[in-house]
Write a protein that holds these residues in place. Structure first.
Motif, PDB file in Angstrom:
ATOM      1  N   TYR A 195      28.406  40.163  42.776  1.00 53.79           N
ATOM      2  CA  TYR A 195      29.505  39.891  42.263  1.00 53.79           C
ATOM      3  C   TYR A 195      30.265  41.355  42.267  1.00 53.79           C
ATOM      4  O   TYR A 195      31.321  41.693  42.426  1.00 53.79           O
ATOM      5  CB  TYR A 195      29.498  39.492  40.832  1.00 53.79           C
ATOM      6  CG  TYR A 195      29.143  37.947  40.807  1.00 53.79           C
ATOM      7  CD1 TYR A 195      29.227  37.166  41.851  1.00 53.79           C
ATOM      8  CD2 TYR A 195      29.101  37.389  39.453  1.00 53.79           C
ATOM      9  CE1 TYR A 195      28.841  35.947  41.667  1.00 53.79           C
ATOM     10  CE2 TYR A 195      28.685  35.993  39.267  1.00 53.79           C
ATOM     11  CZ  TYR A 195      28.560  35.368  40.291  1.00 53.79           C
ATOM     12  OH  TYR A 195      28.595  34.000  40.323  1.00 53.79           O
ATOM     13  N   PHE A 196      29.557  42.373  42.003  1.00 56.76           N
ATOM     14  CA  PHE A 196      30.060  43.577  41.508  1.00 56.76           C
ATOM     15  C   PHE A 196      29.220  44.897  42.029  1.00 56.76           C
ATOM     16  O   PHE A 196      28.453  45.720  41.464  1.00 56.76           O
ATOM     17  CB  PHE A 196      30.282  44.286  39.889  1.00 56.76           C
ATOM     18  CG  PHE A 196      30.396  42.792  39.066  1.00 56.76           C
ATOM     19  CD1 PHE A 196      31.756  42.384  39.290  1.00 56.76           C
ATOM     20  CD2 PHE A 196      29.551  42.417  38.183  1.00 56.76           C
ATOM     21  CE1 PHE A 196      32.371  41.348  38.547  1.00 56.76           C
ATOM     22  CE2 PHE A 196      30.014  41.480  37.251  1.00 56.76           C
ATOM     23  CZ  PHE A 196      31.286  40.926  37.458  1.00 56.76           C
ATOM     24  N   PRO A 197      29.235  44.900  43.586  1.00 59.48           N
ATOM     25  CA  PRO A 197      28.296  45.808  43.995  1.00 59.48           C
ATOM     26  C   PRO A 197      28.414  47.447  43.887  1.00 59.48           C
ATOM     27  O   PRO A 197      27.717  47.896  43.936  1.00 59.48           O
ATOM     28  CB  PRO A 197      28.380  45.498  45.679  1.00 59.48           C
ATOM     29  CG  PRO A 197      29.716  44.635  45.713  1.00 59.48           C
ATOM     30  CD  PRO A 197      30.052  44.076  44.443  1.00 59.48           C
ATOM     31  N   HIS A 198      29.852  47.613  43.433  1.00 60.89           N
ATOM     32  CA  HIS A 198      30.036  48.925  42.958  1.00 60.89           C
ATOM     33  C   HIS A 198      29.949  49.311  41.820  1.00 60.89           C
ATOM     34  O   HIS A 198      30.443  50.434  41.221  1.00 60.89           O
ATOM     35  CB  HIS A 198      31.125  49.426  43.794  1.00 60.89           C
ATOM     36  CG  HIS A 198      31.381  49.113  45.330  1.00 60.89           C
ATOM     37  ND1 HIS A 198      30.382  49.682  45.993  1.00 60.89           N
ATOM     38  CD2 HIS A 198      32.053  48.276  45.774  1.00 60.89           C
ATOM     39  CE1 HIS A 198      30.804  49.143  47.412  1.00 60.89           C
ATOM     40  NE2 HIS A 198      31.649  48.304  47.353  1.00 60.89           N
ATOM     41  N   ALA A 199      29.626  48.527  40.695  1.00 66.86           N
ATOM     42  CA  ALA A 199      29.737  48.731  39.404  1.00 66.86           C
ATOM     43  C   ALA A 199      28.896  49.890  38.843  1.00 66.86           C
ATOM     44  O   ALA A 199      29.665  50.513  38.118  1.00 66.86           O
ATOM     45  CB  ALA A 199      28.980  47.382  38.606  1.00 66.86           C
TER      46      ALA A 199
END
Ligand SMILES: Cc1ncc(COP(=O)(O)O)c(C=O)c1O
Length: 398
Positions: free
Chosen positions: A343-347
């Motif tokens: 969902y948030f690959p760059h978190a």
């Protein structure tokens, strides 16, 4: 004693421990009292559904924590889910990623987006300044986690929550019996959630509880944990099965009676680890504030590879072979686990401290089954590895 590299089990030596030493080996109180209670509940044939032991446990916990309501539940995760639903959280909730994955799952399970927030480098707890930056029109709440028995900055989080009209929930899974500024944890935010899992300071085999000083919220959660039943045949709310059983409550009551002994044992172990590892360069034992009440349930090391010469992962692997089942808590951070990673690959870009710490921290065995000599031996291995780090490293790479 390890005198040469080949004495290390990872290089073919004899493991330092014949039996495995686990992190989170359960604390168990007076076995006789537990068995008496189990006999009682069997005689009564009242095994679950708000039985006398559950009621007594709730009462005793409320007294110990000086909080108005305690609602015992089947486990900490369900307790979190129920608290989240009862608080009416929707949209986005700000949480640390540096926690056990249940903190995030309890939100996502209800299709609420966990928005991962970085932690403070000194406390490893959610950073209230960063929370403020993550508030959007969809934010409805904040979940703070009092990691490893060290309380969050509850005052600052309360201020952020108030200024944005957000609900504030605490995941207090690790902090039963701890205080913040002289007040017992359990009294902060709208509600606080404990886990009584076997590995926790107070265990009920499996179990958990929500505590709160809010009468209306407490009533709602009581309904929700019992399918929404308000008396026979009358369901007035959506609910689930979050009930604690009598045998779990019997264990909880018994263990509660030994709380002071558990703390004394954990404290002794903590001091011993601190002393034995004091001179090891690059290894820091997580420090507890001794002016507060604390359960000292976790021995956490931070490994600075640039100084030790071996990484946290190498140290854990070496200890595992010696039958010391050290763990990489918490690794790799919720944002690197599914479904959040997709969902948030760059978190991770916004979680520099979480990324840094999750590569450096590890947990060591403690609790009532770990003896003084065990700790000395574990620390000797760590010292040996660090003082021979370049050879250890070379040999590991062969
Ligand atoms: C921080 C944290 N939150 C929540 C949980 C979930 O609790 P339980 O295992 O009782 O469901 C745990 C531990 O298991 C935990 O460590």
């Amino acid at each position: 004693m390890k005198k040469k590299l080949d004495d290390l089990a990872i290089f073919g030596g004899v493991p330092a421990f014949r039996e495995k030493l686990h992190v989170g080996r359960p604390n168990i109180g007076d076995r006789g009292r537990l068995l008496e209670r189990i006999n009682d509940l069997l005689d009564r044939r009242w095994l679950t559904n708000d039985g006398p032991f559950v009621q007594e446990l709730e009462r005793r916990i409320s007294e110990v924590l000086a909080v108005k309501h305690c609602i015992a539940m089947s486990n900490g995760t369900v307790a979190l889910e129920i608290a989240i639903r009862a608080l009416g959280l929707t949209g986005e909730v700000i949480v640390p990623s540096f926690t056990f994955v249940a903190t995030a799952h309890a939100l996502q399970w209800q299709e609420i987006t966990p928005v991962f927030c970085d932690v403070e480098p000194q406390t490893f707890n959610i950073d209230p300044n960063r929370v403020e930056e993550l508030v959007t029109p969809r934010t409805t709440g904040i979940t703070g986690v009092h990691l490893w028995g060290r309380p969050c900055d509850a005052e600052a989080l309360t201020a952020v929550a108030c200024s944005h009209n957000l609900k504030l929930l605490f995941d207090a899974a690790h902090v039963f019996g701890c205080s913040y500024k002289g007040r017992m944890i359990g009294n902060f935010g709208n509600a606080e959630v404990f886990s009584f899992h076997a590995t926790k300071f107070l265990n009920t085999f499996e179990g958990g509880a929500v505590v709160t000083n809010d009468d209306e919220l407490a009533e709602k959660m009581r309904l929700m944990k019992n399918f929404g039943f308000s008396g026979y045949d009358n369901v007035i709310y959506i609910g689930t099965n979050g009930k604690m059983s009598e045998v779990s409550a019997a264990m909880g009551l018994t263990n509660l009676e030994s709380m002071d002994d558990f703390i004394a044992g954990n404290y002794r172990n903590y001091k011993q680890y601190q002393k034995d590892l004091a001179d090891v360069p690059g290894i820091d034992v997580l420090v507890y504030d001794e002016t507060e009440k604390c359960n000292f349930q976790y021995i956490i090391l931070e490994v600075d590879e640039a100084v030790t010469g071996v990484s946290r992962d190498q140290l854990v692997a070496i200890l595992m072979e010696e039958n010391v089942l050290a763990r990489r808590y918490f690794y790799p951070g919720c944002h690197r686990m599914e479904p959040y990673r997709s969902y948030f690959p760059h978190a991770g870009l916004l979680l520099a401290e979480t990324e840094r710490l999750s590569k450096r921290v590890m947990s060591l065995p403690t609790g009532s089954t770990v003896k003084f000599e065990d700790i000395s031996r574990i620390c000797e291995i760590i010292k040996f590895v660090v003082s021979n780090s370049s050879e250890v490293r070379k040999k590991l790479q062969q």
